[in-house]
Write an enzyme that holds these catalytic residues in place. Structure first.
Site, PDB file in Angstrom:
ATOM      1  N   CYS A 249       8.271 -38.519  -9.407  1.00 42.86           N
ATOM      2  CA  CYS A 249       6.915 -39.053  -9.479  1.00 42.86           C
ATOM      3  C   CYS A 249       6.225 -39.040  -8.128  1.00 42.86           C
ATOM      4  O   CYS A 249       5.209 -39.677  -7.945  1.00 42.86           O
ATOM      5  CB  CYS A 249       6.911 -40.453 -10.082  1.00 42.86           C
TER       6      CYS A 249
ATOM      7  N   MET B 138      -5.869  -7.156   8.782  1.00 44.48           N
ATOM      8  CA  MET B 138      -5.178  -6.186   9.604  1.00 44.48           C
ATOM      9  C   MET B 138      -6.141  -5.096  10.054  1.00 44.48           C
ATOM     10  O   MET B 138      -7.161  -4.840   9.437  1.00 44.48           O
ATOM     11  CB  MET B 138      -4.050  -5.552   8.790  1.00 44.48           C
TER      12      MET B 138
ATOM     13  N   TYR C  39      11.982 -34.619 -16.548  1.00 42.49           N
ATOM     14  CA  TYR C  39      10.533 -34.435 -16.534  1.00 42.49           C
ATOM     15  C   TYR C  39      10.014 -34.473 -15.097  1.00 42.49           C
ATOM     16  O   TYR C  39      10.702 -34.938 -14.193  1.00 42.49           O
ATOM     17  CB  TYR C  39       9.817 -35.507 -17.376  1.00 42.49           C
TER      18      TYR C  39
ATOM     19  N   GLY D 225      -8.547  -7.869   4.950  1.00 43.16           N
ATOM     20  CA  GLY D 225      -9.374  -8.052   6.143  1.00 43.16           C
ATOM     21  C   GLY D 225      -8.624  -8.573   7.342  1.00 43.16           C
ATOM     22  O   GLY D 225      -9.201  -8.798   8.392  1.00 43.16           O
TER      23      GLY D 225
ATOM     24  N   ARG E  96      -3.286   2.812   8.755  1.00 39.99           N
ATOM     25  CA  ARG E  96      -3.578   1.502   8.162  1.00 39.99           C
ATOM     26  C   ARG E  96      -2.314   0.676   8.053  1.00 39.99           C
ATOM     27  O   ARG E  96      -1.227   1.194   7.849  1.00 39.99           O
ATOM     28  CB  ARG E  96      -4.122   1.653   6.743  1.00 39.99           C
TER      29      ARG E  96
ATOM     30  N   LYS F 176       0.838  -1.206   0.000  1.00 42.30           N
ATOM     31  CA  LYS F 176       0.000   0.000   0.000  1.00 42.30           C
ATOM     32  C   LYS F 176       0.875   1.259   0.000  1.00 42.30           C
ATOM     33  O   LYS F 176       0.669   2.173  -0.813  1.00 42.30           O
ATOM     34  CB  LYS F 176      -0.909  -0.008   1.240  1.00 42.30           C
TER      35      LYS F 176
ATOM     36  N   SER G 206      13.773 -42.166 -11.102  1.00 42.90           N
ATOM     37  CA  SER G 206      12.563 -41.410 -10.837  1.00 42.90           C
ATOM     38  C   SER G 206      12.515 -41.147  -9.332  1.00 42.90           C
ATOM     39  O   SER G 206      12.525 -42.084  -8.530  1.00 42.90           O
ATOM     40  CB  SER G 206      11.341 -42.209 -11.291  1.00 42.90           C
TER      41      SER G 206
ATOM     42  N   ARG H 120      -3.434  -1.413  -6.263  1.00 41.37           N
ATOM     43  CA  ARG H 120      -2.598  -2.607  -6.138  1.00 41.37           C
ATOM     44  C   ARG H 120      -3.025  -3.578  -7.227  1.00 41.37           C
ATOM     45  O   ARG H 120      -4.111  -3.434  -7.792  1.00 41.37           O
ATOM     46  CB  ARG H 120      -2.775  -3.252  -4.763  1.00 41.37           C
TER      47      ARG H 120
ATOM     48  N   HIS I 113     -16.134  -9.405   2.214  1.00 45.21           N
ATOM     49  CA  HIS I 113     -15.113 -10.306   2.748  1.00 45.21           C
ATOM     50  C   HIS I 113     -15.234 -11.698   2.152  1.00 45.21           C
ATOM     51  O   HIS I 113     -14.259 -12.291   1.672  1.00 45.21           O
ATOM     52  CB  HIS I 113     -15.244 -10.384   4.284  1.00 45.21           C
TER      53      HIS I 113
ATOM     54  N   GLY J  26      11.180 -40.646  -5.938  1.00 47.37           N
ATOM     55  CA  GLY J  26       9.968 -40.899  -5.170  1.00 47.37           C
ATOM     56  C   GLY J  26      10.045 -40.045  -3.921  1.00 47.37           C
ATOM     57  O   GLY J  26      10.464 -40.490  -2.863  1.00 47.37           O
ATOM     58  N   THR J  27       9.635 -38.798  -4.081  1.00 46.99           N
ATOM     59  CA  THR J  27       9.870 -37.853  -2.984  1.00 46.99           C
ATOM     60  C   THR J  27       8.909 -38.050  -1.813  1.00 46.99           C
ATOM     61  O   THR J  27       9.163 -37.517  -0.742  1.00 46.99           O
ATOM     62  CB  THR J  27       9.806 -36.404  -3.502  1.00 46.99           C
ATOM     63  N   ASN J  28       7.831 -38.814  -2.002  1.00 49.78           N
ATOM     64  CA  ASN J  28       6.985 -39.112  -0.833  1.00 49.78           C
ATOM     65  C   ASN J  28       7.787 -39.922   0.173  1.00 49.78           C
ATOM     66  O   ASN J  28       7.940 -39.535   1.329  1.00 49.78           O
ATOM     67  CB  ASN J  28       5.763 -39.942  -1.231  1.00 49.78           C
ATOM     68  N   ASP J  29       8.273 -41.086  -0.272  1.00 48.52           N
ATOM     69  CA  ASP J  29       9.031 -41.929   0.645  1.00 48.52           C
ATOM     70  C   ASP J  29      10.321 -41.244   1.074  1.00 48.52           C
ATOM     71  O   ASP J  29      10.745 -41.360   2.216  1.00 48.52           O
ATOM     72  CB  ASP J  29       9.342 -43.282  -0.011  1.00 48.52           C
TER      73      ASP J  29
END
Lengths: 873, 873
Positions: free
Chosen positions: A829, A107, A849, A105, A96, A26, A762, A338, A454, A764-767
């Site tokens: 993956c 602040m 990829y 909404g 403000r 702002k 590949s 803005r 809002h 396996g970013t979960n595990d």
């Protein structure tokens, strides 16, 4: 000396638009507008650095701040020809917040600051009604925001006054009544705080500035930052600006507007205004405002000036702007500009049209749409031909569709959602306290408030369907129901919202699948033009594969074969295989499965029409497939000629303490190589048959959970033998790849060894996240919320890749893998593959990829393009 | 041209002792002895490289090997004045394996090679009995070893011949009978193989050489290598050596001896011999041989010559030697010398005494004892004053004590041990097939065989108690019992062995604790002189702490506070804490625990007398403490005024899918900081009270399972606050440390950040191994055995640190940690801390100390010293 305070006004400003980090959005834009010659009430901005210093210094002001503030006040006084605290002609301020990024909404704001019993005199000279109204508003706001006096106490007092006066609106109260109210309000203030209302403007100003700083760390602000990944140490700036009065007289008013339609993106000036009102009245949704088009008739000159300004701003910022303005006594002032928040549909349309208008270039257009936001366009929509009669209509505040059961409080929305219920939150109007419930709901329906209320703003930000200001809806909170005409809808009943039309339907309306067409398709074309990574999908069925191709997937990065094991009757054969006593029995069961698996792969290959398909061999622990109910166990006992006890004992023997770290993935194939042999046979036979028919399939066989190259060597030998046998039996020849998941930390560490034996990695970013953090995904829910609440984690590491820890291992594996196998293909993956920040990371570390769920393919395409535009390889 | 064959004999050799990797131990030492002028029958060695080539080339000989072998034969013929295959004066060979390290009884041997119907004539000229005996032995050995003809078929034939002849020993058979046996053996050979016994000596030789190569990969050889961590690609050499005959006549014989006592280390020539025998007869334990001292009387000149040779060898090799010799017709030949295997007690005594004799220096002495072997000296021993009568006596073949239940087969020993039973394996004699059972048993008792029998040699190697050749013991395998005098001992009954005295007792004898005294203490002093790492212990009780201090521990590296939670009635308070509904209730329960915890720490600090004590705050998941039986649940419900259902529900809510990766370690304290606060208070108050009494305690508080520095920051702030409060309340001041476990992979990766906030790191390599491999320690048993069988893993990664994968993270953390905190203390407290290879690794990467269980402290001291001697910092 550090500069804490930046003045603006009188045709010049110390700041400018690119100082957003220091001055907040702002403040930076107010300065910029002043520099552009746009009328802005003079004022000054206290920097975000002060906020951080304030918190680090036990909520005390840094030295020299007071001095700089006072100097800035003097400049404003000079510009305005008024004096702060002067009873004759008092200078009043608005105070403000203004953070780097807008937090609508969230602040607190204080208006009319500087009014005291003495300075009131200066206002009374103008207009008695206006003077008392301003003072009573100030006492209420200051009491509420700065001293925490209960808002409702003031509301009750004015309500009582209106009843006694027999009027409906605040604006109908007489000056006398307002004068009395000022005294009543002062009494409320004193009762609540034990102190008289402060009569020193400087004390008022210090209090209000501190209140803005304090509002940075309220619970709702913290929650908003968490939802939006905003760091807590950014802090907020404070804007202290000369008050102008939309409530001064009949040629005064206030409004908010967007230079284009934030919901659809249409290039048409769009907004709302209220005459005789202060800004907060519009946003808070208390009175329903007029459309901005009406202003053209009501005040044509002002409208013309506003139109010139908005064109100037859009040309200057080269983006759609969200502006606030006030008309005081027939003169226009801009209070804010803005970048406007917009729906995904609007973002896409605006980006594409601005390219066509020559306002921005293609790369900028690609960067202009948030990939995560595209998710909105990929959710199901209401069928435009749906024939039922709506029970109510409201404003199309946030597009999309939502089907859910009605609840009436934010808390209920959160609780029901936690139990897995889909809910629609129905409120008269929403407030910042409702954020959690809005997030948990499928959609939001409000009885009051406009397109910039809002509910509307927040819902659009969340990409959540919202119908606002539906005056047909009469909510009866006490009885937990709402009425719409003759229809009574009780808590728990199903309704459907069409956020694109503003219609509300009873029951569960059928939804239709999204498509990538029009401007969306154009944006995707631009993305494909710039991106340097391939985009694949995780798909186990021909249906998923087809959908992903429609969304632009260039192959399958992960086909999980285990899902196929549950289809139809084949689970019986799977269980026979698992419960087998020896290899011969196991092979017999696998022989039963072979034709099913082959059939699965034939269908999948066909659906992908020769695009690459990576098939992961069996991964989960066997215990996931065994019969758990006594009935199922008895069936298997009968099938296999065993006693029930034998089956039970075998099932029990497969239970593990930590199945995540147990007998699964390639470990299964070390013990039972015949499982992977069967799967390889099925894959290769499927490819043989189709390639004979003219397809050009090169299967990619993926071995999961490798931690040591010797695991891969052992399995690869068996897989290759089967593959070669199948090729020779069919008398055909084609390429196929054998690669590995990199998900165990040790695999990343020894990736140089593994890469020698793998055609592709590949990730396996979960595990990998589970093992690198030591967090079980299934159990982390119990403590991750405490981590978030205590600011130990900022985002869910299972949604956005932890680039520091897990990312280190990914980078290490990429470097090590390429060092021994420069041609190795590298993909990801895990679920992270569809997360925009992770996609950017994958681009930066050089992956070939990313692969993600079908619905996230367009998101990944855009994110990959943005990464390439930001930092081309 | 690669040299595959190395000749030795005739006073010069092509090889020498330091060519062990190429020629194997036996071949290298034969060459060395020739070079030293010691009488050795001439021969040649085919290198270990050939073995590897043989396996890589589909079991075919490399080019030029045949040529080189034939050249070597020519040299031997020249040296001996005999010809291979000459009917007049035939040259005969022994063919033996010889790997880099000795693998006793694992590899096959063929003697008398070159005998055919034609060359028999040359032997018949000397002695008819000897000639036929040699031929029938050769046919049997060749048939068994080279062609896999069942050994028992030959044994049955000779047994029948002895019965018919009415004699007891083979040596009593007449030449005529032996001649007939030769024909019978040829028949057995033909029946089994379908071929005539080969009459071409060259075919015989090729067959025998290949048999030696093949013996490298028999199941038992592989098993031995696995047990002893010998890589499979080392291969074996083949030694082809002129036969000399211990069975030629009455002034012929054969023996094995050690230059010092391999059981006690006493500096006294020690061994056994048999006249009229070939070498295998002594080792195989078929006839009980004479003590070497008897040879002094029987053949004084030979004994004198042998004595000179053994002194020469010990001076030359500067180590105790294990030698084999043969006397042929009154002339002494040495067939082997090598470093003698010895018990730990012997190794320690020999090392210390050789230093005192000036034979070796102190560093060499430190390197001479295998740290792992010390384990033998740290096992309980039989009380020398135990007053019971033994039921039998035998040879004290391998010292120590063993108490267990009797089994009669190796298979039973393995099966019973798997069920957790302690067993004693009782056999007439053991053979290489029994290795697995011997390893599984507490101790071994044999009825036959001497101090150098298979059982004795293998048991000493394993550090396992063994009583051999107990002729009191009569085994009745059919009825699964043995008799010792009047006592009948059935399968499953308890017996106790004293391997130091050779006594066998009925029942479970009480054992006494080991102590570090005498030569052992001297060796430890040497170790302490050289080592550069501190040695601490993992101890939770004052008893453990005291024992570890006696063993030389310099502090506690890991005190697990959770073990204290189960003591006495305090589990009730622990459960109240866990089942609490809110923080107040939880704090009340923690208040109950506080005095107990404080008391624990007071005792522990006292036991360590001011040495450093690292206390790990609560680590395991809460579910480990909750009541699991309905009875216990009901008790808790009563204690807490809850319903049983409420308690059950709470218990169930704490269950996790993967508790290893769940809500545990510092994650508990993120949710419930009050737990660590109570523990900190207890630690600090205990230290305050003792320091006021004059102790000098500096507690080290350790936070487990850190993965992100923000976890540590959050907890450290709370811990420090409590610590400071306690100090100020007590009005005292002393140093304390706050550090972390490094066990989560992410902690290692971000160790630079964490080190800024930590006084020390302690590597928790158990958990780190679980997460780096993705192996659950509790579940890996189900598949790790397949990994070992399939050569994917060579050792248990939970016993010996995986230096490649887990070690990478340890090194990374050390480097990163030191980069931001150069003074950081670095230790290891996983089970690996007592593993010698891991201790060496820890020295090399620069850790400050290792911490291990009390009984492994001396092992760690020695291993640390060896590491420092090999590669000083």
């Amino acid at each position: 000396m550090t500069k804490y305070v930046y003045f603006f006004g009188d045709g010049h400003a110390e700041g400018q638009a690119d100082m957003r980090n220091l001055l907040g959005g702002k403040g930076a834009n107010l300065a910029e507008m002043v520099n552009m010659g746009i009328p802005v009430p003079p004022g000054f901005t206290i920097t975000t650095e002060v906020c951080t210093l304030y918190y680090n210094n036990d909520k005390k002001w840094p030295e020299k701040l007071e001095e700089q503030v006072k100097e800035a006040i003097t400049k404003v006084e000079k510009a305005m020809g008024k004096k702060f605290g002067d009873p004759e002609n008092p200078l009043l301020f608005s105070v403000r917040s203004g953070a780097r990024v807008s937090m609508p909404g969230m602040m607190d704001t204080v208006l009319n600051l500087g009014l005291t019993d003495k300075t009131l005199a200066g206002l009374l000279k103008h207009n008695e009604r206006f003077a008392y109204d301003s003072y009573r508003r100030f006492i209420q706001m200051y009491g509420d925001v700065v001293r925490g006096v209960d808002h409702d106490l003031f509301e009750a007092a004015i309500e009582k006054a209106k009843q006694e006066a027999g009027v409906h609106y605040d604006s109908e109260l007489s000056p006398e009544t307002l004068k009395e109210l000022v005294e009543i309000y002062k009494g409320i203030y004193k009762d609540a705080t034990g102190e008289d209302f402060p009569q020193d403007p400087w004390i008022q100003l210090k209090g209000a500035i501190n209140a803005v700083f304090d509002s940075w760390n309220t619970e709702r602000a913290i929650k908003y930052r968490q939802l939006n990944n905003i760091p807590g140490d950014w802090g907020t700036a404070v804007n202290v600006q000369t008050m102008v009065y939309g409530n001064l007289n009949d040629v005064s008013g206030t409004g908010v507007a967007f230079t284009r339609n934030p919901s659809t993106g249409e290039n048409h000036f769009y907004g709302e205004y209220l005459m005789r009102a202060q800004g907060e009245d519009v946003v808070a949704g208390i009175r329903t405002p007029h459309k901005i088009d009406d202003l053209k008739e009501e005040m044509p000159e002002i409208y013309k000036e506003l139109e010139d300004i908005y064109h100037k701003l859009e040309q200057h910022y080269r983006d759609m702007q969200d502006i606030e303005f006030t008309i005081e006594d027939g003169k226009l002032y801009m209070l804010q500009t803005r970048s406007g928040k917009r729906t995904a549909a609007a973002a896409v349309r605006i980006a594409i049209e601005m390219v066509e208008e020559g306002l921005i270039d293609e790369k900028t257009a690609v960067l202009r749409v948030s990939p995560a936001q595209l998710d909105q366009l990929l959710h199901p929509m209401m069928d435009p031909n749906y024939a039922e009669e709506p029970i109510a209509k409201g404003l199309p505040a946030s597009p999309g569709a939502a089907v859910g059961r009605v609840v009436f409080t934010a808390q209920d929305a959160e609780e029901w959602a936690q139990k897995g219920e889909k809910v629609i939150l129905v409120r008269n109007e929403t407030s910042p306290e409702d954020i959690g419930g809005m997030d948990a709901a499928q959609g939001i329906l409000t009885a009051r408030g406009g397109m910039t209320s809002h509910a509307a703003v927040v819902a659009r930000g969340m990409g959540k369907c919202c119908v606002s200001g539906s005056s047909d809806v009469k909510v009866d909170f006490a009885n937990k129901l709402f009425r719409a005409g003759d229809t009574v809808v009780k808590e728990g009943e199903w309704i459907s919202l069409n956020g694109t039309t503003g219609e509300v339907f009873l029951g569960q309306a059928p939804l239709i699948e999204p498509q990538v067409t029009g401007n969306f398709a154009k944006l995707m074309e631009l993305a494909d033009k710039f991106r340097q990574m391939g985009i694949r999908t995780n798909a186990d069925t021909p249906e998923d594969a087809k959908r992903a191709r429609e969304f632009g997937a260039e192959g399958i990065g992960l086909c999980r074969t285990e899902h196929m094991f549950f289809k139809g009757n084949r689970i019986i054969s799977v269980r026979k295989m698992i419960l087998a006593d020896d290899e011969a029995e196991r092979r017999a069961a696998l022989d039963e499965l072979l034709p099913y698996q082959k059939g699965d792969f034939v269908e999948l290959f066909k659906a992908m029409k020769g695009l690459p398909v990576t098939i992961r061999l069996l991964d989960p622990p066997l215990h996931e497939f065994v019969p758990h109910t006594e009935e199922d166990q008895a069936q298997m006992a009968k099938e296999m000629g065993r006693s029930l006890d034998e089956v039970k004992a075998k099932v029990q023997s497969l239970e593990e303490f930590n199945p995540m770290l147990g007998h699964r993935g390639c470990r299964l194939a070390i013990t039972y190589p015949e499982i992977y042999e069967m799967q390889t046979q099925a894959i290769m036979e499927a490819a043989c048959e189709l390639n004979k028919e003219g397809y050009d399939i090169e299967p990619e066989i993926m071995i999961p959970l490798i931690g040591d190259v010797r695991e891969l060597l052992y399995i690869k030998e068996k897989v290759e033998k089967v593959a070669k046998d199948v090729l020779s039996n069919h008398g055909v020849s084609f390429e196929y790849k054998i690669g590995t998941m990199i998900e165990v930390p040790r695999a990343a560490i020894t990736a140089d060894e593994i890469a020698k034996e793998a055609d592709f990695f590949s990730f396996g970013t979960n595990d990998m996240t589970q093992m690198t953090y030591g967090f079980s995904r299934d159990d982390a829910g119990n403590f991750i919320k405490d981590y978030m609440n205590k600011h130990i984690l900022e985002s869910d590491v299972f949604a956005t890749l932890d680039q520091t820890g897990v990312g280190y291992l990914v980078k290490l594996a990429v470097e090590k893998g390429k060092s021994t196998n420069p041609d190795i293909k590298l993909g990801i993956c895990g679920e992270h593959g569809g997360d925009p920040a992770t996609v950017e990371f994958c681009h930066d570390v050089g992956l070939t990829y990313v692969s993600c769920s079908p619905f996230r393919v367009p998101i990944a395409r855009l994110a990959a393009a943005q990464a390439a535009v930001k930092k081309p390889r």
